[in-house]
Design a protein around this motif. Structure first.
Motif, PDB file in Angstrom:
ATOM      1  N   ARG A 114       0.835  -1.206   0.000  1.00 57.36           N
ATOM      2  CA  ARG A 114       0.000   0.000   0.000  1.00 57.36           C
ATOM      3  C   ARG A 114       0.867   1.253   0.000  1.00 57.36           C
ATOM      4  N   ARG A 115       0.295   2.324  -0.556  1.00 60.28           N
ATOM      5  CA  ARG A 115       1.062   3.566  -0.647  1.00 60.28           C
ATOM      6  C   ARG A 115       1.509   4.059   0.719  1.00 60.28           C
ATOM      7  N   ASN A 116       0.646   3.894   1.716  1.00 63.57           N
ATOM      8  CA  ASN A 116       1.008   4.441   3.032  1.00 63.57           C
ATOM      9  C   ASN A 116       1.948   3.516   3.798  1.00 63.57           C
ATOM     10  N   ALA A 117       2.436   2.443   3.130  1.00 58.73           N
ATOM     11  CA  ALA A 117       3.391   1.559   3.788  1.00 58.73           C
ATOM     12  C   ALA A 117       4.842   1.956   3.496  1.00 58.73           C
ATOM     13  N   ILE A 118       5.050   3.059   2.800  1.00 62.07           N
ATOM     14  CA  ILE A 118       6.433   3.502   2.551  1.00 62.07           C
ATOM     15  C   ILE A 118       7.066   3.855   3.902  1.00 62.07           C
ATOM     16  N   PRO A 119       8.236   3.263   4.207  1.00 63.74           N
ATOM     17  CA  PRO A 119       8.810   3.473   5.543  1.00 63.74           C
ATOM     18  C   PRO A 119       9.259   4.924   5.765  1.00 63.74           C
ATOM     19  N   HIS A 120       9.270   5.319   7.030  1.00 62.97           N
ATOM     20  CA  HIS A 120       9.802   6.643   7.367  1.00 62.97           C
ATOM     21  C   HIS A 120      11.270   6.475   7.698  1.00 62.97           C
ATOM     22  N   SER A 121      12.093   6.539   6.676  1.00 61.98           N
ATOM     23  CA  SER A 121      13.523   6.308   6.839  1.00 61.98           C
ATOM     24  C   SER A 121      14.207   7.019   5.681  1.00 61.98           C
ATOM     25  N   VAL A 122      15.523   6.942   5.657  1.00 64.48           N
ATOM     26  CA  VAL A 122      16.252   7.564   4.552  1.00 64.48           C
ATOM     27  C   VAL A 122      15.829   6.902   3.242  1.00 64.48           C
ATOM     28  N   PHE A 123      15.740   5.559   3.277  1.00 66.74           N
ATOM     29  CA  PHE A 123      15.303   4.829   2.085  1.00 66.74           C
ATOM     30  C   PHE A 123      13.883   5.251   1.686  1.00 66.74           C
ATOM     31  N   GLY A 124      12.991   5.356   2.695  1.00 60.85           N
ATOM     32  CA  GLY A 124      11.604   5.760   2.424  1.00 60.85           C
ATOM     33  C   GLY A 124      11.546   7.134   1.761  1.00 60.85           C
ATOM     34  N   GLY A 125      12.453   8.011   2.156  1.00 62.88           N
ATOM     35  CA  GLY A 125      12.502   9.343   1.540  1.00 62.88           C
ATOM     36  C   GLY A 125      12.788   9.235   0.043  1.00 62.88           C
ATOM     37  N   ALA A 126      13.725   8.357  -0.303  1.00 62.69           N
ATOM     38  CA  ALA A 126      14.057   8.170  -1.716  1.00 62.69           C
ATOM     39  C   ALA A 126      12.853   7.577  -2.460  1.00 62.69           C
TER      40      ALA A 126
ATOM     41  N   PRO B 192      22.174  10.654 -15.008  1.00 59.25           N
ATOM     42  CA  PRO B 192      23.398   9.890 -14.738  1.00 59.25           C
ATOM     43  C   PRO B 192      23.180   8.762 -13.727  1.00 59.25           C
ATOM     44  N   LEU B 193      23.929   7.668 -13.908  1.00 56.73           N
ATOM     45  CA  LEU B 193      23.948   6.577 -12.938  1.00 56.73           C
ATOM     46  C   LEU B 193      24.413   7.149 -11.611  1.00 56.73           C
ATOM     47  N   ASN B 194      23.850   6.696 -10.524  1.00 54.40           N
ATOM     48  CA  ASN B 194      24.198   7.173  -9.174  1.00 54.40           C
ATOM     49  C   ASN B 194      23.758   8.610  -8.892  1.00 54.40           C
ATOM     50  N   GLY B 195      23.155   9.275  -9.866  1.00 54.57           N
ATOM     51  CA  GLY B 195      22.604  10.602  -9.586  1.00 54.57           C
ATOM     52  C   GLY B 195      21.281  10.452  -8.845  1.00 54.57           C
ATOM     53  N   PRO B 196      20.760  11.549  -8.282  1.00 56.52           N
ATOM     54  CA  PRO B 196      19.551  11.442  -7.459  1.00 56.52           C
ATOM     55  C   PRO B 196      18.313  10.950  -8.223  1.00 56.52           C
ATOM     56  N   VAL B 197      18.125  11.374  -9.468  1.00 56.00           N
ATOM     57  CA  VAL B 197      16.894  11.001 -10.178  1.00 56.00           C
ATOM     58  C   VAL B 197      16.809   9.481 -10.370  1.00 56.00           C
ATOM     59  N   LEU B 198      17.890   8.900 -10.870  1.00 53.73           N
ATOM     60  CA  LEU B 198      17.876   7.467 -11.126  1.00 53.73           C
ATOM     61  C   LEU B 198      17.834   6.682  -9.812  1.00 53.73           C
ATOM     62  N   THR B 199      18.572   7.152  -8.812  1.00 54.59           N
ATOM     63  CA  THR B 199      18.574   6.463  -7.521  1.00 54.59           C
ATOM     64  C   THR B 199      17.167   6.443  -6.918  1.00 54.59           C
ATOM     65  N   ASP B 200      16.484   7.582  -6.954  1.00 57.39           N
ATOM     66  CA  ASP B 200      15.146   7.650  -6.369  1.00 57.39           C
ATOM     67  C   ASP B 200      14.156   6.771  -7.142  1.00 57.39           C
ATOM     68  N   LEU B 201      14.247   6.788  -8.474  1.00 55.68           N
ATOM     69  CA  LEU B 201      13.337   5.943  -9.259  1.00 55.68           C
ATOM     70  C   LEU B 201      13.599   4.462  -8.982  1.00 55.68           C
ATOM     71  N   LEU B 202      14.874   4.078  -8.894  1.00 51.04           N
ATOM     72  CA  LEU B 202      15.195   2.677  -8.601  1.00 51.04           C
ATOM     73  C   LEU B 202      14.678   2.293  -7.216  1.00 51.04           C
ATOM     74  N   ALA B 203      14.801   3.212  -6.260  1.00 53.70           N
ATOM     75  CA  ALA B 203      14.301   2.923  -4.910  1.00 53.70           C
ATOM     76  C   ALA B 203      12.786   2.707  -4.957  1.00 53.70           C
TER      77      ALA B 203
END
Ligand code: HEC
Ligand code: HEC
Ligand code: HEC
Ligand code: HEC
Length: 454
Positions: free
Chosen positions: A236-248, A325-336
């Protein structure tokens, strides 16, 4: 006079219907009795309603809702100058019978909307599908479903209901004048609406898709079998954790849904990932991301490709932009985001619901000219006569389907077979599944021949 009008309205088809369904419900609906006027005079012989008089469609509403509405007219919870006396004159048995009769019809498709109303429709869609948190307006879709088909007995079918009637009901819920068996939910839902919002939403509701009528005799109406859901259900959408990973994950979701806004340097058109991967990339058979994650890395044209590279390709072709770019914020966030959504899905398997189910090309081939006229009939109301889509307050509500702000020639969707499969599964947005395979191919051929970025 009434008889003459009645005959005009009902015509020969009804006489046939009366002979085919000689039940009490049909008698009441088509002929009335004693002081009770034929329901069909106002609601139509198959519950199709009378659009110009705010006489509602009854087809599609379902037995429980219809029966409940008649009871609330009879016991005064819902007051109406016309319906209250009619309902009071009916016995319980008659209410049941006539509700059963009307519950057996499906609504007919609405009439096409003139394209001058496209912006009203776009606003209406936004309110209906997404609500407006600034105005504290809850999305109507939450309770009535994305397609307006309602849910269970409590949340009525609204798709294709007549515009004038929806307007009147929204006003009356807002004023607290209509109090049905519905726990006051509609009163809260309608309270924040202003007059213009009501007009726009009513227009949108009136064209929400409906399927062709069931032509099943009343006696043999059966409950449709429940098809078990075989495909993966993402968290569920509201199951995204409140953490650094969840932020991404949250940022990734925002990029996915509003790509030009949050990944602006890499986007050259007006499309978001979610315009083609529906429901924020969650919907089965509409390009879901949870089915993609476990398929990568995989071989592709003689080398091994990764999910990151696949997303970069989407930016280049589908977004007509350039690769983040690989390792840039956009790709990292989408992969997360994709990874989070896919937790629990099997790695390396072809998940049921992946992509858009392929359909066979019709024997006669695809005909772009036929596609052009289908486009005018079924698509232009939202996507515009020139394929330009529509915006509201700068936000894209209906994405462009050709032209400089659409996807490029080398995007996956530019391939006729993929486009046909996409359309068959997802479009028209409000009524997916109603295009024949032939129509989907004709439309795909038409769209392929339109100008778009290289
Ligand atoms: C003269 C016209 C007229 C006739 C005849 C008539 N109705 Fe109605 N009906 C209306 C109107 C107008 C409304 C909308 C009432 C409101 O605004 O609350 C309505 C509402 C309803 C509703 C509620 C629909 C909803 O979406 O909530 C039901 C159910 C219904 N009618 C059933 C019947 C049945 C069954 C009969 C015949 C026994 C009948 N009506 C006869 C005009 C009519
Ligand atoms: C929180 C849930 C909820 C939300 C949100 C909601 N509705 Fe409803 N709606 C209901 C319920 C429950 C009923 C049945 C009310 C009754 O019969 O008393 C209803 C009834 C209706 C009806 C009357 C149907 C008929 O046939 O008479 C219309 C029209 C309608 N809603 C439209 C909307 C629109 C448009 C929105 C968005 C602005 C909306 N609703 C938002 C729960 C909701
Ligand atoms: C114009 C429509 C469109 C847009 C916009 C779009 N895609 Fe796609 N995407 C597709 C199509 C079509 C496919 C091919 C699906 C298939 O092979 O069945 C695809 C495939 C994919 C795949 C592989 C899926 C799989 O199951 O193999 C990924 C991952 C993906 N897209 C991510 C994205 C991302 C992230 C964005 C936004 C940056 C995006 N796409 C934008 C249409 C689009
Ligand atoms: C009621 C409005 C509506 C109608 C009618 C409609 N669409 Fe769409 N279409 C949408 C929306 C909204 C999206 C984006 C999906 C999302 O955001 O969830 C979309 C997405 C698309 C896309 C992918 C994104 C893009 O811009 O390329 C294509 C292609 C498309 N529609 C083609 C069609 C065709 C062909 C028809 C007619 C059969 C059609 N649509 C009918 C609303 C509509």
């Amino acid at each position: 006079m009434r008889r003459v009008l009645g005959l005009l309205f009902l015509g020969v088809a009804m006489a046939h219907a009366a002979m085919r369904f000689p039940t009490l419900g049909a008698q009441l609906a088509l002929n009335g009795h004693g002081s009770i006027r034929a329901c069909a005079d106002c609601h139509g012989s198959q519950g199709q309603g009378l659009p110009h008089f705010a006489y509602p469609k009854l087809a599609g509403l379902g037995f429980r809702y219809l029966f409940g509405a008649l009871q609330s007219f009879a016991d005064g919870r819902r007051l109406n100058g016309i319906m209250t006396p009619i309902a009071r004159a009916l016995t319980m048995q008659e209410m049941r019978a006539v509700a059963t009769y009307y519950a057996s019809f499906r609504p007919r498709p609405p009439r096409p909307v003139p394209s001058t109303d496209r912006f009203r429709l776009a606003r209406g869609r936004r309110y209906y599908q997404h609500g407006d948190m600034n105005d504290r307006l809850i999305a109507c879709a939450r309770c009535h479903g994305r397609r307006g088909h309602g849910m269970g007995a409590r949340f009525p079918w609204v798709a294709g209901q007549t515009e004038a009637y929806v307007k009147e009901q929204l006003r009356s819920f807002r004023a607290g004048a209509r109090r049905g068996p519905g726990l006051g939910l509609m009163r809260d839902a309608a309270r924040p609406l202003d007059a213009r919002q009501i007009d726009d939403i009513a227009l949108y509701v009136s064209v929400l898709g409906v399927r062709p009528p069931l032509s099943i005799p009343v006696e043999s109406v059966a409950v449709p079998p429940i098809v078990p859901r075989r495909s993966f259900v993402p968290p569920r959408r509201n199951a995204i954790p409140h953490s650094v990973f969840g932020g991404a994950v949250r940022r990734g979701r925002a990029i996915f849904d509003h790509t030009a806004r949050y990944a602006q340097p890499y986007v050259g058109n007006a499309l978001s990932c979610s315009d083609c991967h529906l429901g924020e990339g969650r919907e089965a058979e509409a390009g879901p991301m949870w089915a993609a994650a476990g398929l990568f890395p995989r071989s592709y044209q003689g080398h091994v490709t990764t999910l990151a590279a696949r997303i970069q390709a989407a930016f280049i072709h589908s977004e007509n932009g350039r690769a983040p770019p690989l390792n840039g914020p956009v790709l990292t966030d989408l992969l997360a985001y994709v990874h989070w959504m896919s937790r629990g899905e099997v790695i390396g398997a072809h998940a049921p619901g992946r992509g858009y189910p392929p359909i066979a090309e019709p024997k006669h081939g695809a005909d772009a000219a036929r596609g052009a006229s289908l486009y005018v009939q079924r698509c232009a109301v939202c996507h515009g006569a020139r394929g330009e889509g529509a915006r509201y307050h700068g936000r894209v509500v209906f994405p462009p389907v050709w032209g400089s702000l659409s996807f490029g020639r080398r995007a996956s969707l530019a391939r006729t077979t993929v486009m046909a499969a996409f359309l068959k599964s997802t479009m028209p947005y409000t009524d997916p599944g109603t295009l024949t395979s032939g129509a989907a191919y004709d439309l795909a051929a038409f769209l392929e021949a339109r100008p778009r970025p290289p």
